[in-house]
Enzyme design. Structure first.
Site, PDB file in Angstrom:
ATOM      1  N   GLU A  27     -13.419   5.916   0.089  1.00 14.44           N
ATOM      2  CA  GLU A  27     -14.213   4.946   0.856  1.00 14.44           C
ATOM      3  C   GLU A  27     -14.889   5.658   2.026  1.00 14.44           C
ATOM      4  O   GLU A  27     -14.253   5.964   3.032  1.00 14.44           O
ATOM      5  CB  GLU A  27     -13.312   3.808   1.337  1.00 14.44           C
ATOM      6  CG  GLU A  27     -12.782   2.965   0.188  1.00 14.44           C
ATOM      7  CD  GLU A  27     -11.799   1.907   0.647  1.00 14.44           C
ATOM      8  OE1 GLU A  27     -12.221   0.932   1.281  1.00 14.44           O
ATOM      9  OE2 GLU A  27     -10.596   2.068   0.376  1.00 14.44           O
ATOM     10  N   GLU A  31       0.865  -1.191   0.000  1.00 13.18           N
ATOM     11  CA  GLU A  31       0.000   0.000   0.000  1.00 13.18           C
ATOM     12  C   GLU A  31       0.895   1.234   0.000  1.00 13.18           C
ATOM     13  O   GLU A  31       1.882   1.285   0.728  1.00 13.18           O
ATOM     14  CB  GLU A  31      -0.854   0.127   1.279  1.00 13.18           C
ATOM     15  CG  GLU A  31      -2.026  -0.798   1.412  1.00 13.18           C
ATOM     16  CD  GLU A  31      -2.798  -0.584   2.732  1.00 13.18           C
ATOM     17  OE1 GLU A  31      -2.537   0.414   3.445  1.00 13.18           O
ATOM     18  OE2 GLU A  31      -3.646  -1.423   3.028  1.00 13.18           O
ATOM     19  N   LYS A  61     -14.782   4.653   5.994  1.00 11.86           N
ATOM     20  CA  LYS A  61     -13.550   4.593   6.785  1.00 11.86           C
ATOM     21  C   LYS A  61     -13.496   5.762   7.757  1.00 11.86           C
ATOM     22  O   LYS A  61     -14.150   6.786   7.558  1.00 11.86           O
ATOM     23  CB  LYS A  61     -12.331   4.657   5.862  1.00 11.86           C
ATOM     24  CG  LYS A  61     -12.019   3.344   5.162  1.00 11.86           C
ATOM     25  CD  LYS A  61     -10.694   3.454   4.439  1.00 11.86           C
ATOM     26  CE  LYS A  61     -10.105   2.088   4.159  1.00 11.86           C
ATOM     27  NZ  LYS A  61      -8.847   2.224   3.386  1.00 11.86           N
ATOM     28  N   GLU A 101      -8.760   9.118   6.009  1.00 13.04           N
ATOM     29  CA  GLU A 101      -8.724   7.775   5.404  1.00 13.04           C
ATOM     30  C   GLU A 101      -9.761   7.597   4.294  1.00 13.04           C
ATOM     31  O   GLU A 101      -9.672   6.668   3.497  1.00 13.04           O
ATOM     32  CB  GLU A 101      -8.967   6.709   6.478  1.00 13.04           C
ATOM     33  CG  GLU A 101      -7.907   6.649   7.557  1.00 13.04           C
ATOM     34  CD  GLU A 101      -6.709   5.802   7.168  1.00 13.04           C
ATOM     35  OE1 GLU A 101      -6.737   5.189   6.099  1.00 13.04           O
ATOM     36  OE2 GLU A 101      -5.740   5.789   7.954  1.00 13.04           O
TER      37      GLU A 101
END
Ligand code: NAG
Ligand code: NAG
Length: 359
Positions: free
Chosen positions: A304, A256, A307, A312
């Protein structure tokens, strides 16, 4: 001698820029994502031929069939204990989630846990890795699918200068035997590396350009090695820590990396675009202590919205409606070009490459 030099120069000029070993993480902590089939098409239409998937989602695995996309797939944290303590549970897991989809889905790595070391589940990581590896051997897939685990920056107690890289005692207890197992099975260590968080937490000491990889001069001179960016320094500190554990030449795959577009200090669309563009270009060269191609996965495909904290939620390359958040010049490696020097640029970049401007 003159002829030899001339030949070398012309080879360098006509060799097409190589495709990079770049993938994108398909995180699914969002309420509004497109269907797996649409997502797989979005990967392919952007020349993204590697994916990290955080668990054996059967709908995604079906959508990936015959897509040519190579997969890094996690064993979810909730399953570590069961796979560690039961070899038959590991066999069942491999049969239904890997062997059942092989070869129409190309698995490359199984990440047994994501940032599980150090922590409450750390004790289960190596036993689960051994059981999953043995199951892959039984299924005849061990030479194709490598078993590893993903670690984050918190495993390092020391990372500056890079050559002083060392694991914390807590992490080393687990990572030392894990590293021996990885070396034994010719598997890489998976590392989540975020220059963004180092920068955001230390912006008085770390320059933005050093974190974004657009600094041209040397920022850190470490013995014979010169560092112009924090990403290289972070990866090389992991290499140094592995050597300290007595493991030479263990490969590292970046499982990542990314930069947020909003929600934190230094988070912006311009900075995210700069970082990702530079990361894609940079991984073709490797790091100062470990030159050569580096494989890396960008976090992540989508913003997203489930999150937390806020920052995040903003690591996506695309909005959930599949619109790009910033223009991408993606350099993927289509499987039909595996092992060849072939550039697979999109749009305008193809033109630039045909004019032999190095990427
Ligand atoms: C390495 O592999 C050999 C046999 O293949 C095995 O005997 C040994 O225990 C392994 N070592 C580790 C650390 O896994
Ligand atoms: C690097 O890019 C950022 C924009 O994302 C910019 O603010 C900064 O000035 C650039 N640094 C250099 C050295 O070009």
């Amino acid at each position: 001698m003159i002829a030899f030099v001339a030949l070398l120069v012309s080879t360098l000029i006509i060799a097409p820029a190589s495709a990079q070993l770049i993938g994108v993480c398909y995180g699914m902590q969002a309420a509004n994502l497109p269907s797996p089939a649409e997502v797989v098409n979005l990967y392919r239409s952007n020349n993204i031929y590697r994916m990290r998937l955080y668990g054996p989602d059967q709908a995604v695995l079906q959508a990936l069939a015959n897509s040519g996309i190579r997969l890094l797939m996690d064993v979810p944290m909730t399953e570590l204990q069961s796979l560690a303590t039961s070899s038959s549970a590991a066999m069942d897991w491999v049969l239904s989630n890997v062997a059942a989809h092989w070869p129409s889905v190309t698995f490359r790595y199984i990440a047994v846990g994501n940032e599980a070391v150090p922590g409450d589940l750390a004790q289960h990581v190596l036993p689960a890795m051994r059981n999953v590896h043995s199951a892959l051997v039984t299924a005849g897939l061990a030479s194709h699918v490598k078993v590893s685990t993903s670690v984050g920056a918190e495993v390092l107690e020391s990372s500056f200068p890079p050559s002083a890289g060392a694991f914390s005692t807590d992490a080393s207890t687990f990572l030392s035997p894990i590293a021996a197992f990885l070396a034994n099975t010719s598997s890489p260590l998976l590392v989540n590396a975020y220059p963004y968080f180092v920068y955001a937490d230390n912006y008085a000491q770390v320059s933005l350009s050093y974190a974004l990889m657009n600094e041209t001069g040397t920022v850190v001179q470490d013995g014979e090695f010169a560092y112009t960016n924090l990403f290289d320094a972070m990866i090389d500190s992991v290499h140094a820590a592995l050597k300290r554990e007595g493991v030479q030449q263990l490969a590292v795959v970046v499982s990542e990396s990314g930069w947020p577009t909003a929600g934190g200090y230094g988070a912006s669309v311009l900075n995210a675009q700069t970082y990702i563009k530079n990361l894609i270009r940079h991984v073709g060269r490797g790091t100062p202590t470990s030159p050569g191609k580096l494989e890396a996965y960008i976090n992540g495909m989508f913003d997203e919205n489930l999150k937390s904290p806020e920052v995040e939620r903003n690591f996506g390359l695309f909005k959930p409606n599949m619109e790009p958040i910033y223009p991408l010049n993606f350099v993927g490696d289509r499987p039909e070009f595996d092992g060849q020097s072939e550039s697979i640029f999109s749009g305008n970049i193809r033109l630039i490459v045909s004019l032999h401007v190095p990427s």
